[in-house]
Structure formats: C-alpha cells, structure tokens
Design a protein around this motif. Structure first.
Motif, PDB file in Angstrom:
ATOM      1  N   UNK A  88     -45.868 -24.510   3.893  1.00  0.00           N
ATOM      2  CA  UNK A  88     -46.177 -23.086   4.055  1.00  0.00           C
ATOM      3  C   UNK A  88     -45.036 -22.131   3.775  1.00  0.00           C
ATOM      4  N   UNK A  89     -43.927 -22.638   3.287  1.00  0.00           N
ATOM      5  CA  UNK A  89     -42.778 -21.749   3.060  1.00  0.00           C
ATOM      6  C   UNK A  89     -42.779 -21.213   1.626  1.00  0.00           C
ATOM      7  N   UNK A  90     -42.345 -19.979   1.493  1.00  0.00           N
ATOM      8  CA  UNK A  90     -42.434 -19.272   0.215  1.00  0.00           C
ATOM      9  C   UNK A  90     -41.534 -19.902  -0.843  1.00  0.00           C
ATOM     10  N   UNK A  92     -40.003 -18.474  -3.226  1.00  0.00           N
ATOM     11  CA  UNK A  92     -38.858 -17.693  -3.688  1.00  0.00           C
ATOM     12  C   UNK A  92     -37.708 -17.681  -2.669  1.00  0.00           C
ATOM     13  N   UNK A  93     -37.826 -18.441  -1.600  1.00  0.00           N
ATOM     14  CA  UNK A  93     -36.709 -18.520  -0.646  1.00  0.00           C
ATOM     15  C   UNK A  93     -35.552 -19.310  -1.268  1.00  0.00           C
TER      16      UNK A  93
ATOM     17  N   UNK B 323     -37.281 -12.105   2.287  1.00  0.00           N
ATOM     18  CA  UNK B 323     -36.862 -13.367   2.908  1.00  0.00           C
ATOM     19  C   UNK B 323     -36.988 -13.372   4.428  1.00  0.00           C
ATOM     20  N   UNK B 326     -40.517 -13.877   5.254  1.00  0.00           N
ATOM     21  CA  UNK B 326     -40.972 -15.176   4.750  1.00  0.00           C
ATOM     22  C   UNK B 326     -40.541 -16.299   5.697  1.00  0.00           C
TER      23      UNK B 326
END
Lengths: 434, 375
Positions: A88-90, A92-93, B323, B326
């Motif tokens: 579930x983590x983006x 673009x991190x 970020x 996120x």
C-alpha cells in the motif's frame, strides 16, 4: 582524438580492504545475536557514535546504503519494490526506503538469509522521510523501540546555542532511552572514542576529496562511491577512520606520481545526488570521451566535513583532536558531535538551494571543472530538493549543465540509452568526441 | 449565509490590497500553518496564507523539479505571475521539504522587503521541542519588531491571542453544529469559512462568524444530507471537488486538513508567559504528518473525529508526491477501516479529473449504502 592515453593509471591497492570492510559490516550485523550482541537500524546520517556507548558488541545496519545495495541487484530490487507497493505504499516515495521495506516485508536479506530484525531503531531526521521511514519499519516488524533525533535547526552559519541545546538534550534523552530499552549501562568512554573516530574519519575523507583537485584526478567518482560508502556504514568506527588514513596516503602517492584515475583525462565534470545504482556503467561511458566525474557535493559532503582554509580554499574540517581538545565527559562529547554534524555540507541545502549552489560553484572552480551533470533523482526528495535552482545558479556562474532524470534505487525510472544520448549531446557541446 | 466567506476566499487579493490601503499597514504572505500568526497580528501586520489557483501553469518548471507536490509549484506560480505583488513580507515556518522550495525560490526571484525562514521543531513529541520553539518565537518576535518598527508589548500580544482564540472558538462552535443529524452547512461552506480566515483580518472574520452563528441553528438548507463523510489528507483547497462530492448525495461533516481543523482546532491556553503559551499551542495542535513521530498521534485523533461526527465514510486525499501524507495514509486507511469507516483514496493534482473522480465517488457512496442495506 580524446581517447589518447595521457597519463599512467593503475587500480587502487587498498581496494580489496574497502571491499572487505563492507562485507564484514553486513555479516557482523547479521550475526550479532550469535555473538550475544545487539543489532540496531538507522540512517546513514544518524548519530551512530551514540549507541557505541552500549558496548563493543553492538552492530548496525544503515538504511540508505542497504537500500542502494539492493538497488544494485536489479532482480531483488524489483521484488522488494513490488512487495512495498503491494503493502500500500506509494511508488514515488524514497526508493531506498521502498527497497528496504521490501526486504523486511519479504524477510529476505540482500546478503543471504532472512532479514535480521534489529533490536531497536536509532534514527535522525532532516528529510521528510527519515523519521517516518522507521515509523513504518516499526509497523512492519510488529513494533520496535524507536528513537529519532530532530536535527532540522537551520543552516550551520546560523547556529546558536539554543539550537545546539535542542540536539544535545535530545541526545541525552536518547542515551537514557538506550539504557532503558537494552538494559545495559552506558559507557561514556566508548562514546568519546567513537566521537573522536567520527571526526577523524569524516575529516580525512574530505582530505581525500581535496586530492582530487589535482590534474589528472587520482580518483573518479565511480570508484569513490565504493569508498565513501564506508563512512555511511560506520563513520564512528576506528576501522573506517584507520582505513581512510591508509587510503589518503595511497591517493597522495598517486598524486605525487601522477597516477590518474583514467588515462585519457581531458574533461572534468561533477555529478549531483545519488547515481542510479544499477547503472554505474554510465560513468564508464564518460571515459570514452576522456571525461570523468571527479566527485560531487554528494560524494564530498555526505560524509566529509569541510571548512574554509586560511588560503580561501575548501578543505577538511579541523578535528577536535587536531585542535588539542580533550573530550572529558558525555555532555562535551555530545556537543562536539552535534556541532560537527550540523556543519555537514549535505545538510545545508535542506534550508536553501542557494547555499548548495554556492558550494557547487566553489567545487567547480577549485576542482577545475568543465561542466556539471545533474541527476534529477526521483528516488530522493531530500537530495533533489532545490536541484532546479542549482541548475540555474550553475548556469549563471558560467558552467555548462546537463540534466538527466532517473532514480537511484528504482530502475523502472531510469533509461540508460536515453541518458547516454544526453551525454553524447553534452560532450558534443563541450567539444569532446569519442 | 456563507457568501462573505466565499467572496473573501475567491477575491483574496482584492481583500488584502484593500486592507493594506485602508489601514496603511503591512501584509505578509506565509506558507504553512505552523507560522505563529499572533506575533504578526500583534505588530499590526496582516498574515495571509499563500495558496494556489488550480490553473495549469508553465512558469515553475525551471525552479522546482516536477517530482515535488503540485501544491508547492502552484503556490510559486502565483508569485512568479505577480499575483502577490502587494506583499510586504514573506515567511515560512519549517515544515515539509516541498513547500520550503516555494519559499526559497520566491525569495530568490521575487523582490520583497522582509523575508523570514523560521526554524521550527519537527519532533513535536519531544519535551525538548517546547524550549526550542519558545526561543525561536522570541527571535522571530524581535525580527518582526525590527521590520515594523513596532514594539510587540504583552498587551498587544494578548490582544492578538484573544482575537485568534475567538476565531478558533467560533469556528469550532460551527464545526460542533455539524455533529447533528442536520449539519447545517456543507463541507464546501466550511472549507470556504476556514480558508477565508487564513487570508483576512481575524477581527473582521470574527464579526462575520458571529453573524453566521446567530443564524445557523435555524437554517433550513433544503438539501438532502445523504452520506456523512469526512475528508482528510494533504493540503486541500479544491472547493470544486468538495462541491462535486456533495452533489452526489453526501455531505462532508468534518475534516483533517490544514485548511480545516488542523488550522484552528486548539486555542492558546494562558498559563503564564505569553510566548511560552503560544509555543505550547503550536506544539499541541493536531499535527501535520511531517511532525508526527515517533508515535502516530494523528491516527487516533482522526478516528476520534470520525466517531464524534458520526462519519460513515472518508475520502482520503493526497497531493501527488506528498511524501509526509503518503507515509501516513496506509496506517490511517487501515485504522479507519478497522473502525468501520470505509474510505476512498484519491490523488490530487493542481486540477483534478472531476468527471473520473465523480464516477469513483458515486461508486464509493453506492458501496457504503449497500452496506447499510444489510446492517
């Protein structure tokens, strides 16, 4: 032809030792429990000297170099990145972070076996992702003791006592916390030794970088990546400080004997931010033009500590031991550690890109550069912050700039052939041919 | 009833220029709601929050790398296009890296009389944050005094705190009305109210809030409340989006945004030294994710809001590339779901694809309704 050999060259003699230190580091961390020791995890910039006071059997894994190690293994990296996205983590991190989390989620250690769970987390925070990185690690590991020191107090030239106090008081709290979570009694002597080592290793690394001002450069940046990384693993250790002194002597010998990093050096460049780790061949490609990157603010200033020298040049920061300062107690050690780290060149641009531009222009002048390659790195907001302003500033200062977009740790966001095409065009602009 | 707020929000530049003209005093633009506005207000300065305009733009590409959030680029575009050319000062309180670039590029390329970068603790959970912030506010106060030539006396600061506290208290009273079955106002109106408070003289805003509060309990909106929703996440002033959702059979009854509750939720409590009280307020306020660690205090706070405002579903929005949010969103979504609050995640840009989002919102609302059928 620019490919003509102009200088003697030979591999670094201490290369094998650097490789061995790195291998031992990852092995020792994994096997720490077998020796009755402790494991902790934290960033490459964290105050690693502080957990040293818990004993000599305490081993760490620093997150960014570990993420970069994964990135260099494209197949494993892909698995890690996908595991993180599935959780579930983006996408673009920070790509180091996503590689690291993936390794935890998959329970696979990049150096073999299951991921060695740390006993506690010890981090610092200057970039938006730093503290949050380990908040998530704690979530993923089912809860881990986690302590993070906020270092975001503004640029070094504006440092005041209350800002240093803010850091030092957090460090004191951190030591109490370390004693509580480990059940160990803290040894100030070990802390003091680690602080001396950190100042020594990071100053000597700057000394090594200074030697690259010479034409021909004794080192090129692809090689430097494998050397500076030791500081990101354990800048506080005697092993690294001693090795950097040995390396400095060898590089000095190369300078004295005009041993070049590349035989056909004609065009001197610098890069910026982390490279796309899975594609370091890009740096070898430069050599076809007689070009090399002699370093960057990243390789010089991520670990290296610098100061203005009396002759106006940029050189290694004078260590407390060189100043004859004897560290007598915990508070003094922590104050020196805080002040030392706050002067880190790579921490200044978090407050203003213009401070970074000034340092880059300075490097361009003192290291006699012909141009700059800026990596617009989608993998790291912390080092890409202000990079567009850096471009404008370098152009204003009269330096040709090439930009290329990529990602240090996610190969899906880097196009090697397209980037090589940009290098071709840049070299043509500068007047160099293959 | 909320027309005045809408007018202020939509014509923010006209308001600020008029205020500047009629008072002869300075206007300062700020980024991030951690700026202790009370200091500025006490010095007779009008602090106005700089927000974007939600228009596609092509002026920021040379200044901010496109991997940073659209909000920070949209804000810079306003400066580069000269829309804030009336500002006397500009400042930021340290928060995320994204908006920091807006400030540093603005300072470099747009001449302005007074600029101030205020260091601000990120580890608000540390007991060390308070003394550090107290000292930073003292340094800031001195800088403002030098700039304006106005001494900020305790009396002036107390007055500013009183005005700001009243503003917070009145907005909170209005938010409390939204707990009722008939919330009396829409999420769109609530957002316009809070955003307008960030760009007007709080004393004037208070007078308008009092008028609204007097009329609100007897207000008949004549609209179907539909599904009670919460909205939360990154900076959000996309009023068109809220309007679209509320036209689909839903009403936003509460939020966790810095253009909403996070901005005004808690007052300055008087315990002694005014600067210390002020610092404590900015430490205690509902946190931005960039300042919420090592514990995740936001999650508990958000669930509490959802329960108290009887929320049936949540829309979790995130500015693209944001970020800090996120890094919190997976934990927030999971906890909301565990607490019976279904949620829809949407990524925002300067403009949002309103048609596509409408389809997703309608499907989400339908899903929630289906669940109700079988309860």
């Amino acid at each position: 032809m620019t490919t003509k050999e102009l200088y003697k060259t030979r591999p670094l003699e201490s290369w094998g030792k650097a490789k061995e230190i790195r291998q031992n580091y990852y092995r020792d961390y994994a096997k720490a429990h077998e020796k009755g020791g402790l494991r902790w995890a934290g960033g490459a910039w964290t105050f690693g000297a502080i957990p040293c006071g818990l004993g000599e059997d305490v081993w760490s894994i620093t997150s960014e170099p570990y993420g970069a190690s994964i990135a260099a293994n494209k197949e494993f990296s892909q698995k890690c990145l996908e595991a993180t996205e599935k959780a579930g983590y983006a996408r673009d991190l920070c790509s180091y972070m996503r590689n690291y989390w993936g390794s935890v989620i998959l329970n696979e250690y990049a150096f073999g076996g299951p991921f060695p769970k740390p006993d506690f987390l010890w981090q610092d925070h200057i970039c938006c992702s730093h503290a949050k990185w380990y908040q998530v690690v704690s979530d993923l590991e089912g809860g881990l003791p986690n302590f993070c020191i906020d270092v975001s107090v503004g640029p070094y030239h504006e440092i005041t006592k209350h800002k240093i106090d803010y850091l030092v008081n957090q460090m004191h709290d951190g030591i109490e916390w370390l004693e509580k979570v480990t059940g160990r009694t803290y040894n100030d002597e070990l802390l003091i030794e680690a602080v001396y080592n950190e100042c020594r290793s990071t100053s000597v690394w700057a000394e090594i970088c200074v030697l690259n001002k010479v034409v021909p450069a004794p080192l090129e940046e692809k090689t430097m990546y494998s050397l500076y990384v030791l500081g990101t693993l354990m800048k506080h250790s005697k092993i690294v400080a001693d090795y950097y002194e040995e390396l400095r002597d060898e590089v000095q010998d190369r300078v004295d004997n005009q041993i070049a990093a590349i035989a056909n050096e004609q065009c001197r460049l610098m890069s910026d931010t982390q490279p796309p780790w899975g594609f370091l061949s890009l740096f070898r490609y430069l050599e076809k033009f007689g070009a090399l990157s002699v370093g960057s603010l990243y390789t010089f200033g991520l670990i290296g500590m610098w100061e203005d020298k009396p002759d106006g040049t940029w050189g290694p920061r004078t260590t407390p031991q060189q100043q004859g300062i004897e560290i007598k107690d915990r508070d003094q050690a922590l104050r020196i550690l805080a002040d030392w780290n706050l002067s880190k060149p790579e921490w200044q641009h978090f407050y203003s890109p213009h401070l970074k531009t000034d340092m880059m222009v300075r490097i361009a002048k003192e290291w006699k550069l012909d141009g700059v390659m800026l990596h617009y790195n989608r993998g790291c907001e912390g080092l890409s912050i202000g990079i567009a302003e850096n471009r404008l500033g370098l152009i204003d200062a009269g330096y040709p700039v090439m930009t290329f977009e990529g990602n240090m740790g996610d190969e899906r966001e880097f196009d090697l052939s397209k980037t090589m095409g940009r290098v071709d065009a840049f070299m043509e602009t500068l007047g160099y041919k293959k | 009833m909320f027309d005045k707020f809408k007018d202020w929000e939509r014509n923010r530049h006209d308001y600020a220029k008029d205020w500047q003209q009629r008072t002869g005093r300075k206007v300062l633009g700020y980024f991030c709601t951690y700026v202790p506005e009370e200091i500025l207000y006490a010095a007779g300065v009008l602090p106005v929050r700089i927000l974007g305009s939600h228009e596609p733009q092509d002026v920021t590409e040379p200044h901010i790398f496109g991997m940073f959030c659209p909000f920070c680029r949209d804000c810079l575009a306003q400066g580069l296009k000269g829309r804030y050319d009336y500002l006397d000062g500009l400042m930021i309180a340290q928060s995320c890296l994204h908006i920091r670039q807006t400030y540093t590029s603005w300072v470099k390329h747009i001449p302005i009389d007074f600029t101030y970068y205020m260091p601000h603790p990120m580890k608000l959970q540390s007991p060390r944050a308070l003394p550090y912030l107290i000292e930073e506010i003292r340094v800031f106060k001195k800088a403002v005094e030098e700039w304006t030539g106005q001494e900020i006396t305790d009396e002036k600061l107390q007055n500013a705190i009183d005005v700001y506290n009243e503003n917070r208290r009145l907005m909170r009273e209005i938010y409390d009305l939204r707990k009722a079955g008939d919330p009396k106002l829409t999420g769109e109106e609530a957002m316009e109210m809070v955003i307008s408070s960030q760009m007007t003289d709080k004393a004037e805003h208070n007078e308008e809030l009092k008028k609204v509060l007097a009329q609100l309990p007897s207000r008949e909106t004549g609209r179907d409340i539909g599904t009670r929703l919460m909205i939360l996440g990154s900076e959000n002033d996309d009023i068109e989006f809220l309007n679209m959702v509320e036209s689909c059979g839903a009403t936003f009854v509460v939020d966790d945004h810095c253009t909403g509750t996070r901005y005004f939720w808690n007052e300055v409590e008087h315990n002694g030294d005014l600067i210390e009280d002020l610092a404590q307020r900015y430490i205690d306020r509902p946190r931005c994710p960039s300042k919420d660690w090592e514990e995740r205090t936001r999650v508990e706070h958000i669930v509490k809001l959802a329960n108290e405002w009887d929320v049936k579903g949540a829309i979790v929005i995130q500015q693209k590339f944001c970020d800090p949010h996120e890094l919190d969103i997976p934990a927030i979504r999971k906890t909301l779901k565990e607490n019976g609050v279904d949620n829809l995640f949407l990524e925002f840009d300067v403009t949002v694809p309103i048609g596509q989002f409408k389809v997703r919102v309608e499907a989400f609302l339908e899903m929630i309704s289906e669940e109700d059928l079988f309860d």
